[in-house]
Scaffold this motif. Structure first.
Motif, PDB file in Angstrom:
ATOM      1  N   LEU A  19       0.822  -1.211   0.000  1.00 37.01           N
ATOM      2  CA  LEU A  19       0.000   0.000   0.000  1.00 37.01           C
ATOM      3  C   LEU A  19       0.859   1.265   0.000  1.00 37.01           C
ATOM      4  O   LEU A  19       0.545   2.231  -0.690  1.00 37.01           O
ATOM      5  CB  LEU A  19      -0.944  -0.010   1.203  1.00 37.01           C
ATOM      6  N   ALA A  20       1.961   1.254   0.746  1.00 41.65           N
ATOM      7  CA  ALA A  20       2.862   2.409   0.759  1.00 41.65           C
ATOM      8  C   ALA A  20       3.498   2.623  -0.613  1.00 41.65           C
ATOM      9  O   ALA A  20       3.624   3.763  -1.073  1.00 41.65           O
ATOM     10  CB  ALA A  20       3.935   2.222   1.823  1.00 41.65           C
ATOM     11  N   ILE A  21       3.896   1.538  -1.268  1.00 43.88           N
ATOM     12  CA  ILE A  21       4.482   1.658  -2.611  1.00 43.88           C
ATOM     13  C   ILE A  21       3.473   2.246  -3.584  1.00 43.88           C
ATOM     14  O   ILE A  21       3.798   3.155  -4.359  1.00 43.88           O
ATOM     15  CB  ILE A  21       4.999   0.286  -3.089  1.00 43.88           C
ATOM     16  N   ILE A  22       2.245   1.754  -3.544  1.00 44.37           N
ATOM     17  CA  ILE A  22       1.205   2.291  -4.430  1.00 44.37           C
ATOM     18  C   ILE A  22       0.966   3.767  -4.143  1.00 44.37           C
ATOM     19  O   ILE A  22       0.817   4.579  -5.058  1.00 44.37           O
ATOM     20  CB  ILE A  22      -0.099   1.473  -4.275  1.00 44.37           C
ATOM     21  N   THR A  23       0.952   4.140  -2.869  1.00 41.90           N
ATOM     22  CA  THR A  23       0.730   5.533  -2.491  1.00 41.90           C
ATOM     23  C   THR A  23       1.835   6.436  -3.030  1.00 41.90           C
ATOM     24  O   THR A  23       1.565   7.493  -3.597  1.00 41.90           O
ATOM     25  CB  THR A  23       0.640   5.654  -0.962  1.00 41.90           C
ATOM     26  N   ALA A  29       3.387  10.074  -9.769  1.00 42.93           N
ATOM     27  CA  ALA A  29       2.693  10.191 -11.050  1.00 42.93           C
ATOM     28  C   ALA A  29       1.770  11.405 -11.108  1.00 42.93           C
ATOM     29  O   ALA A  29       1.201  11.701 -12.159  1.00 42.93           O
ATOM     30  CB  ALA A  29       1.889   8.923 -11.324  1.00 42.93           C
ATOM     31  N   GLY A  30       1.620  12.111 -10.002  1.00 51.30           N
ATOM     32  CA  GLY A  30       0.769  13.297  -9.984  1.00 51.30           C
ATOM     33  C   GLY A  30      -0.706  12.987  -9.884  1.00 51.30           C
ATOM     34  O   GLY A  30      -1.547  13.817 -10.226  1.00 51.30           O
ATOM     35  N   LYS A  31      -1.058  11.818  -9.422  1.00 50.54           N
ATOM     36  CA  LYS A  31      -2.466  11.424  -9.304  1.00 50.54           C
ATOM     37  C   LYS A  31      -3.072  11.812  -7.961  1.00 50.54           C
ATOM     38  O   LYS A  31      -4.208  11.492  -7.683  1.00 50.54           O
ATOM     39  CB  LYS A  31      -2.600   9.905  -9.474  1.00 50.54           C
ATOM     40  N   GLY A  32      -2.301  12.482  -7.135  1.00 52.45           N
ATOM     41  CA  GLY A  32      -2.783  12.827  -5.802  1.00 52.45           C
ATOM     42  C   GLY A  32      -2.447  11.728  -4.823  1.00 52.45           C
ATOM     43  O   GLY A  32      -1.900  10.689  -5.191  1.00 52.45           O
ATOM     44  N   VAL A  33      -2.756  11.943  -3.588  1.00 48.78           N
ATOM     45  CA  VAL A  33      -2.487  10.941  -2.561  1.00 48.78           C
ATOM     46  C   VAL A  33      -3.783  10.581  -1.849  1.00 48.78           C
ATOM     47  O   VAL A  33      -4.692  11.402  -1.747  1.00 48.78           O
ATOM     48  CB  VAL A  33      -1.446  11.439  -1.527  1.00 48.78           C
ATOM     49  N   MET A  39      -2.925  12.721   5.621  1.00 47.15           N
ATOM     50  CA  MET A  39      -2.976  12.882   7.074  1.00 47.15           C
ATOM     51  C   MET A  39      -1.602  12.653   7.690  1.00 47.15           C
ATOM     52  O   MET A  39      -1.162  13.398   8.550  1.00 47.15           O
ATOM     53  CB  MET A  39      -4.003  11.910   7.675  1.00 47.15           C
ATOM     54  N   TYR A  40      -0.889  11.607   7.213  1.00 46.01           N
ATOM     55  CA  TYR A  40       0.459  11.357   7.712  1.00 46.01           C
ATOM     56  C   TYR A  40       1.377  12.532   7.412  1.00 46.01           C
ATOM     57  O   TYR A  40       2.149  12.969   8.262  1.00 46.01           O
ATOM     58  CB  TYR A  40       1.052  10.082   7.089  1.00 46.01           C
TER      59      TYR A  40
END
Length: 78
Positions: A19-23, A29-33, A39-40
């Motif tokens: 999940l961290a890698i995908i985030t 890629a500029g897709k947002g988080v 929050m982190y």
């Protein structure tokens, strides 16, 4: 019993790593988080050292979450 706890914790940690890698890939890629990543960042800060600490805590919390949701309940059944 120990094996189930260890397996659940390791599985949760692996899930948190994925999940961290995908985030991070989404951020690059500029897709947002996702909201939890924002929050982190807002709580911990944007300093790279703080981000590493946050990543380690996120991975550990993934392992603990896995224990609380499935692993521990299956071990404690009588």
């Amino acid at each position: 019993m120990k094996y189930a706890l260890k397996t659940g914790f390791i599985g949760g940690c692996i899930g948190a790593v994925v999940l961290a890698i995908i985030t991070y890939l989404m951020e690059v890629a500029g897709k947002g988080v996702p909201p939890f990543a924002a929050m982190y960042s807002a709580t911990i800060g944007t300093h790279p050292g703080f981000q590493i600490v946050a990543l380690i805590l996120f991975i550990i919390s993934g392992g603990i979450w896995a224990l609380s949701s499935d692993g521990l309940s299956s071990v404690l059944r009588f």
